[in-house]
Design a protein around this motif. Structure first.
Motif, PDB file in Angstrom:
ATOM      1  N   LEU A 146      -3.949 -13.625  -3.436  1.00 12.33           N
ATOM      2  CA  LEU A 146      -3.183 -12.393  -3.397  1.00 12.33           C
ATOM      3  C   LEU A 146      -3.345 -11.344  -4.703  1.00 12.33           C
ATOM      4  O   LEU A 146      -3.405 -12.607  -6.009  1.00 12.33           O
ATOM      5  N   ASP A 147      -2.943 -10.625  -4.746  1.00 10.31           N
ATOM      6  CA  ASP A 147      -3.097 -10.091  -5.862  1.00 10.31           C
ATOM      7  C   ASP A 147      -1.736  -9.803  -6.690  1.00 10.31           C
ATOM      8  O   ASP A 147      -0.660 -10.320  -6.168  1.00 10.31           O
ATOM      9  N   GLU A 148      -1.198  -8.910  -7.920  1.00 13.84           N
ATOM     10  CA  GLU A 148       0.252  -8.417  -8.206  1.00 13.84           C
ATOM     11  C   GLU A 148       0.910  -7.865  -7.785  1.00 13.84           C
ATOM     12  O   GLU A 148       1.671  -7.309  -8.284  1.00 13.84           O
ATOM     13  N   ASN A 188      -5.218  -6.972   3.255  1.00 15.34           N
ATOM     14  CA  ASN A 188      -3.653  -6.579   2.394  1.00 15.34           C
ATOM     15  C   ASN A 188      -2.776  -7.063   3.100  1.00 15.34           C
ATOM     16  O   ASN A 188      -1.420  -7.370   3.200  1.00 15.34           O
ATOM     17  N   LEU A 189      -2.962  -7.191   4.611  1.00 15.82           N
ATOM     18  CA  LEU A 189      -2.533  -7.592   5.428  1.00 15.82           C
ATOM     19  C   LEU A 189      -3.116  -8.987   6.393  1.00 15.82           C
ATOM     20  O   LEU A 189      -4.538  -9.380   6.613  1.00 15.82           O
ATOM     21  N   LYS A 240       0.396  -0.675  -0.367  1.00 18.09           N
ATOM     22  CA  LYS A 240       1.567  -1.103  -1.607  1.00 18.09           C
ATOM     23  C   LYS A 240       2.217  -1.831  -1.974  1.00 18.09           C
ATOM     24  O   LYS A 240       2.001  -2.875  -3.144  1.00 18.09           O
ATOM     25  N   TYR A 241       1.408  -3.124  -0.430  1.00 17.02           N
ATOM     26  CA  TYR A 241       2.480  -3.927  -0.429  1.00 17.02           C
ATOM     27  C   TYR A 241       1.170  -4.627   0.400  1.00 17.02           C
ATOM     28  O   TYR A 241       0.640  -4.581   1.262  1.00 17.02           O
ATOM     29  N   ARG A 263       2.648   0.800   7.704  1.00 18.09           N
ATOM     30  CA  ARG A 263       2.471   1.785   6.458  1.00 18.09           C
ATOM     31  C   ARG A 263       1.712   1.233   5.193  1.00 18.09           C
ATOM     32  O   ARG A 263       0.911   1.348   4.491  1.00 18.09           O
ATOM     33  N   SER A 264       1.870   0.015   4.822  1.00 21.51           N
ATOM     34  CA  SER A 264       1.302  -0.813   4.537  1.00 21.51           C
ATOM     35  C   SER A 264      -0.410  -0.583   4.328  1.00 21.51           C
ATOM     36  O   SER A 264      -1.326  -1.236   3.316  1.00 21.51           O
TER      37      SER A 264
END
Length: 373
Positions: free
Chosen positions: A187-189, A251-252, A221-222, A215-216
């Motif tokens: 994972l990143d920041e 990112n998911l 964004k998350y 949405r992410s």
């Protein structure tokens, strides 16, 4: 030292008993420990797997319905109340414990009541902010009532000898590190959200977080880790209907079961979950802000009271199922993750509520009651 432990029905009652037993075993190699459970309950699998001996009684609970099936069940429960006490007496006479420890569930009742009548000291551990019926009854004859949170004390008789010990928390939860966890998970920041509804899953939580995950997946964004559970195999397709293929979004991390919970929770900036007692103790130990969605389908609505203990200390937000919408989840998540000061406040307040030496506190109570101190 000879300890008899009684608790079962749900992991929330069994796991604290196993944690207590494991800690005593580590401290006293010669301690004799025996569990009493209900045949067919989860304890029948979990206790032997942890390496402890076990005996069984047969007990059930009362149904509140007036249907013929419920009335039949209640008649059977009355019969079992008498037979289970005889079974408990036989086990106690054979094992000869120095102390009996109850962690809740139907099975605790006959075992601890019988032990008290036989002159054996009893203590109980209440994991929730709102005590169960069994523990409130047993408290009258218990030498100590060990509480996870002080909020529970007001529900017990004033003559009850209450002491706050906290809930036992796993070692890996206490020692987990956020930076190391994020590195391990790749994972990143960006902010990390962790959401789950238990090993079976919770439809309302799955539906509630689907909008945030979708949405992410679109805006990135998350980062989001979600466990949809055994009964939620439909979930990836549900999110796909919202225009996002979770398998194609780096990112998911959407999966059936989170088998590395300590690592995932350590990495998270925000947790969205039910409000079972042990989950909340782990959230507090790690200092995690949370959005809690209590299950309304539990005895005495205790998950709501658990959640409110954190909400009243500004450590969590609550969404009751009757109010749950995708939009409200997104709104509350954004209000925390996009407000660093509020996020830090909730982090600090959650950590202040944590009791990370619960095992030692409980062990000290056992030693005092049995005269080993």
């Amino acid at each position: 030292m000879r300890i008899l432990l009684a608790g079962g029905g749900t992991a929330g009652h069994i796991n604290p008993a196993l944690a207590i037993a494991g800690y005593v075993r580590d401290k006293e190699k010669n301690a004799k420990i025996l569990f009493v459970g209900n045949r067919g309950g989860m304890e029948e699998t979990l206790v032997p797997k942890a390496g402890f001996d076990m005996e069984f009684i047969t007990i059930s609970g009362f149904k509140r319905s007036l249907s013929p099936a419920a009335m039949k069940q209640n008649a059977l429960t009355v019969k079992r109340t008498f037979s289970s006490s005889k079974e408990a007496r036989k086990i106690i006479e054979d094992f000869k414990p120095d102390i009996c420890v109850g962690t809740g569930g139907y099975v605790s009742g006959p075992v601890l009541r019988t032990a008290a009548k036989m002159g054996i000291p009893t203590i109980i551990h209440e994991q929730n902010a709102y005590p169960g019926v069994t523990n409130k009854m047993l408290a009258k004859s218990a030498k100590r009532v060990m509480l996870a949170v002080k909020d529970a004390e007001k529900y017990f008789d004033k003559k009850s000898n209450c002491v706050v010990t906290g809930n036992p928390v796993r070692k890996e939860i206490i020692s987990a590190n956020k930076e190391e966890a994020r590195k391990q998970l790749g994972l990143d920041e960006r902010p990390v959200v962790l959401s789950f509804g238990g090993s079976l899953g919770a439809r309302m939580i799955n539906e509630g977080v689907a909008g945030l995950i979708a949405r992410s997946g679109k805006d990135g964004k998350y980062q989001h880790i979600h466990g949809y559970g055994k009964n939620g195999l439909w979930f990836p397709d549900y999110v796909k209907e919202k225009g996002v293929d979770v398998r194609k979004c780096p990112n998911l991390d959407v999966r059936e079961y989170i088998d590395n919970m300590a690592t995932c929770m350590a990495a998270a900036d925000l947790v969205i979950s039910r409000s079972g007692a042990i989950t909340l103790s782990e959230i507090q130990a790690m200092g995690k802000p949370s959005i809690l969605i209590p299950s309304p389908n539990v005895a005495e609505n205790h998950q709501y009271h658990n959640a409110m203990a954190l909400v009243n200390n500004r450590a969590a937000e609550i969404i009751e199922e009757k109010d749950l919408t995708e939009e409200l989840v997104i709104e509350k998540a954004d209000s925390l993750l996009q407000n660093p000061e509020k996020l830090k406040e909730y982090t600090d307040n959650a950590r202040k509520m944590a009791i990370i030496d619960a095992n030692e506190r409980i062990y000290s109570v056992i030693r005092k009651i049995t005269g080993h101190i």
